[in-house]
Design an enzyme around this catalytic site. Structure first.
Site, PDB file in Angstrom:
ATOM      1  CG  ASP A  67      -0.281  -0.260   2.528  1.00 61.98           C
ATOM      2  OD1 ASP A  67       0.960  -0.302   2.573  1.00 61.98           O
ATOM      3  OD2 ASP A  67      -0.994  -0.413   3.534  1.00 61.98           O
ATOM      4  CG  ASN A 135      -8.736   0.922  11.353  1.00 59.64           C
ATOM      5  OD1 ASN A 135      -7.859   0.093  11.115  1.00 59.64           O
ATOM      6  ND2 ASN A 135      -9.033   1.903  10.524  1.00 59.64           N
ATOM      7  CG  HIS A 137      -5.951  -0.592   8.430  1.00 61.69           C
ATOM      8  ND1 HIS A 137      -5.797   0.774   8.314  1.00 61.69           N
ATOM      9  CD2 HIS A 137      -4.739  -1.054   8.861  1.00 61.69           C
ATOM     10  CE1 HIS A 137      -4.556   1.105   8.626  1.00 61.69           C
ATOM     11  NE2 HIS A 137      -3.901   0.025   8.970  1.00 61.69           N
ATOM     12  CD  GLU A 142      -8.488   2.634   6.654  1.00 62.48           C
ATOM     13  OE1 GLU A 142      -8.352   1.707   7.488  1.00 62.48           O
ATOM     14  OE2 GLU A 142      -7.925   3.724   6.774  1.00 62.48           O
TER      15      GLU A 142
HETATM   16  C1  F6R Z   1       1.478  -0.742   6.215  1.00 62.21           C
HETATM   17  C2  F6R Z   1       0.139  -1.293   6.290  1.00 62.21           C
HETATM   18  C3  F6R Z   1      -0.714  -1.130   7.497  1.00 62.21           C
HETATM   19  C4  F6R Z   1       0.017  -1.513   8.776  1.00 62.21           C
HETATM   20  C5  F6R Z   1      -0.885  -1.351   9.998  1.00 62.21           C
HETATM   21  C6  F6R Z   1      -0.123  -1.596  11.276  1.00 62.21           C
HETATM   22  O1  F6R Z   1       2.020  -1.013   4.934  1.00 62.21           O
HETATM   23  O2  F6R Z   1      -0.301  -1.896   5.370  1.00 62.21           O
HETATM   24  O3  F6R Z   1      -1.869  -1.894   7.342  1.00 62.21           O
HETATM   25  O4  F6R Z   1       0.453  -2.840   8.672  1.00 62.21           O
HETATM   26  O5  F6R Z   1      -1.435  -0.077  10.033  1.00 62.21           O
HETATM   27  O6  F6R Z   1       0.874  -0.633  11.409  1.00 62.21           O
HETATM   28  P1  F6R Z   1       1.996  -0.761  12.528  1.00 62.21           P
HETATM   29  O7  F6R Z   1       2.765  -1.987  12.213  1.00 62.21           O
HETATM   30  O8  F6R Z   1       2.820   0.493  12.382  1.00 62.21           O
HETATM   31  O9  F6R Z   1       1.283  -0.861  13.840  1.00 62.21           O
END
Ligand code: F6R
Length: 249
Positions: A67, A135, A137, A142
């Site tokens: 992403d 959340n 995701h 989302e």
């Molecule tokens: C990042 C991504 C997000 C993260 C998620 C957790 O490329 O796809 O879905 O994996 O927001 O983020 P962290 O690891 O920073 O808690």
């Protein structure tokens, strides 16, 4: 679903690295999809160490980004491109021709088509390594709070090929400040779609720390629901959930 619990972030990072290495060794030439974010970065460092010790040849795989923040590219510290390039691809010595990632500064639909074509050309995703948002995701898929393809703010999402352009959830926008040196006005994200991730042959879902306890308990013990996107992976035959003890599963 397999659930692996290790003492702390360091130990579960080693386990995740070993899983990725084993997958690449068994499936040379396959397509690997790696999340950015804080959670898996130590696992990527350990994967590079495994390569140094002769345990895996990372250049035998292909890589596709998960992403990106729309509007941001490698020049912004904290963008997915910067995190993955400097945290994994470059130190791992991966040839750029084996990597395809979203450029958040380019035409977003064109980027979706580019990434979709790369995924298709490599026979789909072999292994995806995912973190989970506060959340629920995965990537920037989302939560859907209602059943009509809109998110909390009522904006429609757009599917382009195997990817999705989304309006970021308030939680994601609030959490985003931790990645950047200066405030970034992030409103949209572009991501490999939930459906495409569910279609990966193997999935590693990684979470660490007490702050991920509530959401991971909803993912694992709650209903399968698009309101908690990570829960949509639950029936996946190749799902390995990797957490530390602080998550409390
Ligand atoms: C990042 C991504 C997000 C993260 C998620 C957790 O490329 O796809 O879905 O994996 O927001 O983020 P962290 O690891 O920073 O808690």
């Amino acid at each position: 679903m397999q659930i692996i619990v290790k003492k702390d972030h360091e130990e579960i990072s080693r386990t995740v690295a070993e899983h990725i290495a084993a997958f690449i060794n068994k499936n040379p030439g396959s397509l690997i999809n790696l999340a950015a974010g804080d959670t898996p970065l130590r696992a990527y460092e350990k994967l590079i160490e495994l390569q140094r010790d002769g345990g895996v040849d990372l250049s035998s795989a292909y890589y596709v980004g998960l992403d990106e923040w729309v509007g941001l590219g490698y020049a912004v510290r904290g963008s997915c491109a910067q995190v993955m390039q400097d945290g994994f691809y470059r130190p791992a010595g991966i040839d750029p021709s084996r990597i395809c990632a979203f450029d958040g500064t380019a035409d977003v639909k064109g980027e979706c088509e580019k990434v979709s074509d790369f995924i298709s050309a490599h026979g789909g995703i072999g292994l995806t390594v995912l973190g989970v948002g506060m959340n629920g995701h995965i990537g920037f898929n989302e939560p859907r709070y209602v059943c009509d393809d809109t998110n909390e703010s009522g904006d429609a999402e757009e599917i382009v090929g195997l990817c999705r352009i989304v309006t970021l959830d308030e939680v994601t926008r609030a959490v985003s400040v931790k990645y950047f040196d200066s405030p970034q006005p992030v409103k949209q994200g572009v991501t490999v779609s939930l459906e495409t991730l569910v279609g990966a042959r193997q999935v590693i879902l990684m979470a660490t720390g007490a702050k991920k306890s509530e959401i991971m308990n909803r993912v694992i013990n709650g209903e399968k629901s698009e309101a908690v996107p990570a829960s949509m992976l639950k029936d996946h035959q190749g799902l390995v959930v990797c957490v530390d003890e602080a998550v409390g599963l």
